[in-house]
Design a protein around this motif. Structure first.
Motif, short mmCIF file in Angstrom:
data_model
loop_
_atom_site.label_atom_id
_atom_site.label_comp_id
_atom_site.label_asym_id
_atom_site.label_seq_id
_atom_site.Cartn_x
_atom_site.Cartn_y
_atom_site.Cartn_z
N ARG A 9 35.42 34.39 59.72
CA ARG A 9 35.06 34.26 58.30
C ARG A 9 33.61 33.81 58.13
N GLU A 10 33.20 32.78 58.87
CA GLU A 10 31.83 32.27 58.75
C GLU A 10 30.80 33.30 59.18
N THR A 11 31.10 34.03 60.25
CA THR A 11 30.16 35.06 60.70
C THR A 11 30.05 36.16 59.67
N MET A 12 31.18 36.56 59.10
CA MET A 12 31.14 37.60 58.07
C MET A 12 30.34 37.14 56.85
N LEU A 13 30.52 35.89 56.45
CA LEU A 13 29.75 35.37 55.32
C LEU A 13 28.26 35.33 55.64
N ASP A 14 27.92 34.97 56.88
CA ASP A 14 26.52 34.91 57.29
C ASP A 14 25.83 36.27 57.20
N ILE A 15 26.57 37.33 57.53
CA ILE A 15 25.94 38.66 57.59
C ILE A 15 26.32 39.57 56.43
N ALA A 16 27.12 39.09 55.50
CA ALA A 16 27.64 39.93 54.42
C ALA A 16 26.56 40.73 53.71
N ASN A 17 25.44 40.12 53.45
CA ASN A 17 24.37 40.80 52.72
C ASN A 17 23.21 41.23 53.61
N LEU A 29 26.03 42.44 68.42
CA LEU A 29 25.57 41.10 68.06
C LEU A 29 26.50 40.43 67.05
N PHE A 30 27.18 41.22 66.22
CA PHE A 30 28.20 40.66 65.33
C PHE A 30 29.33 40.06 66.16
N ALA A 31 29.84 40.84 67.13
CA ALA A 31 30.92 40.35 67.99
C ALA A 31 30.45 39.15 68.80
N ALA A 32 29.21 39.18 69.28
CA ALA A 32 28.66 38.06 70.05
C ALA A 32 28.56 36.80 69.20
N SER A 33 28.23 36.95 67.93
CA SER A 33 28.13 35.79 67.03
C SER A 33 29.48 35.14 66.83
N VAL A 34 30.52 35.96 66.67
CA VAL A 34 31.87 35.41 66.53
C VAL A 34 32.26 34.70 67.83
N ALA A 35 32.00 35.35 68.97
CA ALA A 35 32.35 34.77 70.27
C ALA A 35 31.64 33.43 70.48
N VAL A 102 35.55 42.89 66.10
CA VAL A 102 36.39 41.73 66.42
C VAL A 102 37.72 41.89 65.71
N LEU A 103 38.76 41.36 66.34
CA LEU A 103 40.08 41.39 65.74
C LEU A 103 40.16 40.33 64.66
N ALA A 104 40.75 40.69 63.54
CA ALA A 104 40.94 39.74 62.44
C ALA A 104 42.16 40.18 61.63
N ALA A 105 43.20 39.38 61.67
CA ALA A 105 44.42 39.65 60.91
C ALA A 105 44.98 41.05 61.20
N GLY A 106 44.95 41.43 62.47
CA GLY A 106 45.56 42.69 62.88
C GLY A 106 44.72 43.93 62.75
N VAL A 107 43.51 43.81 62.22
CA VAL A 107 42.60 44.94 62.12
C VAL A 107 41.30 44.58 62.84
N THR A 112 28.43 48.15 60.79
CA THR A 112 27.85 49.47 60.97
C THR A 112 26.70 49.67 59.99
N SER A 113 26.01 50.77 60.14
CA SER A 113 24.94 51.09 59.19
C SER A 113 25.50 51.34 57.80
N ALA A 114 26.81 51.60 57.71
CA ALA A 114 27.46 51.79 56.41
C ALA A 114 27.99 50.48 55.84
N GLY A 115 27.81 49.38 56.57
CA GLY A 115 28.28 48.09 56.10
C GLY A 115 29.29 47.48 57.06
N THR A 116 29.95 46.44 56.61
CA THR A 116 31.00 45.80 57.39
C THR A 116 32.31 46.49 57.02
N LEU A 117 32.98 47.03 58.03
CA LEU A 117 34.16 47.86 57.79
C LEU A 117 35.39 47.30 58.48
#
Length: 133
Positions: A9-17, A29-35, A102-107, A112-117
């Motif tokens: 959640r915190e990583t997603m909030l950090d990179i949301a925009n 680097l997104f996965a590395a930040s969560v790790a 990264v796995l989150a709630a089963g998904v 990506t260049s299209a955003g966070t999916l």
């Protein structure tokens, strides 16, 4: 919410925009930040690229994306997806292209260049247990 869910959640909030940018905010680097938030280890320091060509060379030099992540984490991936926990890195297939998320709630969550999916479980090929890294 447990520590792993909080890390995602915190990583997603950090990179949301933040726009997708190789070497700064990309799938690895997104996965590395969560790790890092889960384990305290900065796996992102292993990635040294600033553009798509550099990222691809880095992946190719490792023998592929799966091998790069395996080498970086120091543990083998598993296809037993039910054994993975929130925050564990996963290899996904998105329209024939492999990406790390990264796995989150089963998904899988990927940057990506299209955003966070969100990527549905049937697209998750395998994952790495951070508990083993």
């Amino acid at each position: 919410m447990d520590q792993r869910q909080q890390a995602v959640r915190e990583t997603m909030l950090d990179i949301a925009n933040e726009p997708f940018e190789f070497g700064r905010v990309d799938c690895c680097l997104f996965a590395a930040s969560v790790a890092r938030r889960i384990t305290g280890t900065d796996y992102g320091a292993a990635f040294d690229h600033t553009d798509e060509a550099g990222a691809q060379r880095y992946i190719d030099d490792a023998g592929g994306l799966e091998q790069l992540i395996t080498k970086t984490l120091g543990c083998e991936p598993t296809e037993a997806l039910e054994s993975l926990r929130d925050g564990d890195p996963v290899l996904v297939d998105v329209v024939g292209e492999q990406m790390i998320g990264v796995l989150a709630a089963g998904v899988a969550i990927i940057k990506t260049s299209a955003g966070t999916l969100r990527v549905y479980p049937k697209r998750i090929l395998k994952g790495w247990k951070l508990d083993n890294a």
